[in-house]
Write a protein that holds these residues in place. Structure first.
Motif, mmCIF file in Angstrom:
data_model
loop_
_atom_site.group_PDB
_atom_site.id
_atom_site.type_symbol
_atom_site.label_atom_id
_atom_site.label_comp_id
_atom_site.label_asym_id
_atom_site.label_seq_id
_atom_site.Cartn_x
_atom_site.Cartn_y
_atom_site.Cartn_z
ATOM 1 N N ALA A 117 -13.031 -30.740 4.109
ATOM 2 C CA ALA A 117 -14.010 -31.346 5.136
ATOM 3 C C ALA A 117 -14.300 -32.545 4.498
ATOM 4 N N GLU A 118 -14.925 -32.479 3.339
ATOM 5 C CA GLU A 118 -15.306 -33.597 2.610
ATOM 6 C C GLU A 118 -14.064 -34.643 2.335
ATOM 7 N N LEU A 119 -13.025 -34.111 1.980
ATOM 8 C CA LEU A 119 -11.991 -35.085 1.780
ATOM 9 C C LEU A 119 -11.395 -35.925 2.959
ATOM 10 N N LYS A 120 -11.566 -35.265 4.128
ATOM 11 C CA LYS A 120 -11.126 -35.792 5.188
ATOM 12 C C LYS A 120 -12.170 -36.823 5.659
ATOM 13 N N ALA A 121 -13.563 -36.542 5.489
ATOM 14 C CA ALA A 121 -14.384 -37.666 5.845
ATOM 15 C C ALA A 121 -14.178 -38.808 4.989
ATOM 16 N N MET A 122 -14.171 -38.774 3.689
ATOM 17 C CA MET A 122 -13.941 -39.811 2.799
ATOM 18 C C MET A 122 -12.565 -40.454 3.048
ATOM 19 N N LEU A 123 -11.668 -39.965 3.261
ATOM 20 C CA LEU A 123 -10.036 -40.513 3.649
ATOM 21 C C LEU A 123 -10.325 -41.595 4.825
ATOM 22 N N GLU A 170 -12.429 -44.509 4.165
ATOM 23 C CA GLU A 170 -11.770 -45.447 3.250
ATOM 24 C C GLU A 170 -10.459 -45.890 4.137
ATOM 25 N N ALA A 171 -9.448 -45.415 4.494
ATOM 26 C CA ALA A 171 -8.222 -45.713 5.136
ATOM 27 C C ALA A 171 -7.760 -45.206 6.761
ATOM 28 N N GLY A 172 -8.971 -44.879 7.456
ATOM 29 C CA GLY A 172 -8.610 -44.378 8.673
ATOM 30 C C GLY A 172 -7.608 -43.419 8.739
ATOM 31 N N THR A 173 -6.569 -43.689 9.613
ATOM 32 C CA THR A 173 -5.523 -42.870 9.822
ATOM 33 C C THR A 173 -4.478 -43.068 9.060
ATOM 34 N N GLY A 174 -4.656 -43.848 7.984
ATOM 35 C CA GLY A 174 -3.710 -44.290 6.774
ATOM 36 C C GLY A 174 -3.650 -43.428 5.412
ATOM 37 N N ALA A 175 -3.997 -42.202 5.829
ATOM 38 C CA ALA A 175 -3.952 -41.126 4.784
ATOM 39 C C ALA A 175 -3.857 -39.676 5.203
#
Length: 258
Positions: free
Chosen positions: A140-146, A149-154
């Motif tokens: 969950a934390e990773l999703k928010a951070m990505l 940072e990169a929108g849907t680009g990760a």
């Protein structure tokens, strides 16, 4: 790009929909963190046999067993590997960009986070724009951070899912299909389709667990695609008999593959 492909008559559905298979490896290791061989050599080897690749650095482990003396040697090489990746990460984007050849060989940046609580995840960025290593403690934390940072680009995918929960196997409760539309189910660790396979799990993390298999995950309604990658530490993406991923796309361009 691979020189030989299935003739169109042997893949009628793909032909009908205007796509064809492209082959890659999104999870493998070299000396950029802990492992062997240079990043440059790994990319050269990948280019000889693959259409796309992401060479993975070991980056973070929030619940690493630092107080367990019996695994001190494992903690030690992880800590050193993380520090090495932190040092080399900013400059490694130039190496990736030099190897990338639009339409012929696509290179994606990537790194790995370990976790007893949630299982191990590989993070892949779409573009070669230099971006940071995001050290998250949960999906969950990773999703928010990505997303920030990169929108849907990760995206991020669990790998070697078949180990038991608590031994770096998958945690179905924290799996997010928006973050992880695909799971790695085959690698040098073994095959996670079921707990009894001709490619059984065998590693310091233990045997496979039926509750961590694809069959178990599909039963309650989880839906995901499948990846096969290699995960070797020796700088040879796409190494024989370990695993490869296939993407059906209209072309080998970065955007089409993504």
């Amino acid at each position: 790009m691979l020189g030989e492909r299935l003739p169109e008559r042997l893949s009628p559905l793909a032909t009908e929909t205007g796509v064809r298979p492209f082959y890659g490896d999104l999870h493998n290791h070299c000396g950029i963190s802990y492992g062997h061989g240079s990043l440059e050599q790994a990319l050269k080897r990948a280019r000889r046999q693959l259409d796309f690749v992401s060479v993975t650095g070991h980056a973070y482990w929030p619940d690493m067993p630092v107080d367990d003396s019996s695994v001190a040697h494992i903690v030690d090489f992880h800590v050193k590997g993380f520090a090495r990746l932190d040092k080399l990460w900013p400059q490694h984007f130039a190496t990736l960009a030099a190897a990338d050849e639009p339409g012929r060989f696509a290179v994606f940046p990537g790194y790995e986070i370990h976790s007893f609580a949630h299982g191990d995840y590989t993070i892949v960025y779409r573009d070669l724009t230099p971006r940071p290593i995001l050290k998250a403690d949960s999906p969950a934390e990773l999703k928010a951070m990505l997303r920030a940072e990169a929108g849907t680009g990760a995206f991020a995918f669990p790998h070697h899912i078949g180990y038991r929960l608590g031994a770096r196997g998958i945690n179905w409760a924290s799996l997010d299909p928006e973050l992880s539309p695909v799971l790695e189910i085959l690698s040098m660790h073994g095959c996670s389709e079921t707990s009894l396979m001709d490619r059984p799990f065998l590693h310091s993390m233990g045997p496979s667990d039926g509750h961590s298999t694809v069959r178990h995950g599909l039963a309650p309604g989880h839906r995901f695609g499948f990846l096969g990658d290699t995960d070797p530490p020796r700088g040879y993406p796409g190494s024989y008999r370990h695993g490869r991923s296939v993407v059906y796309a209209a072309s080998g361009e970065r955007g089409a593959l993504w």
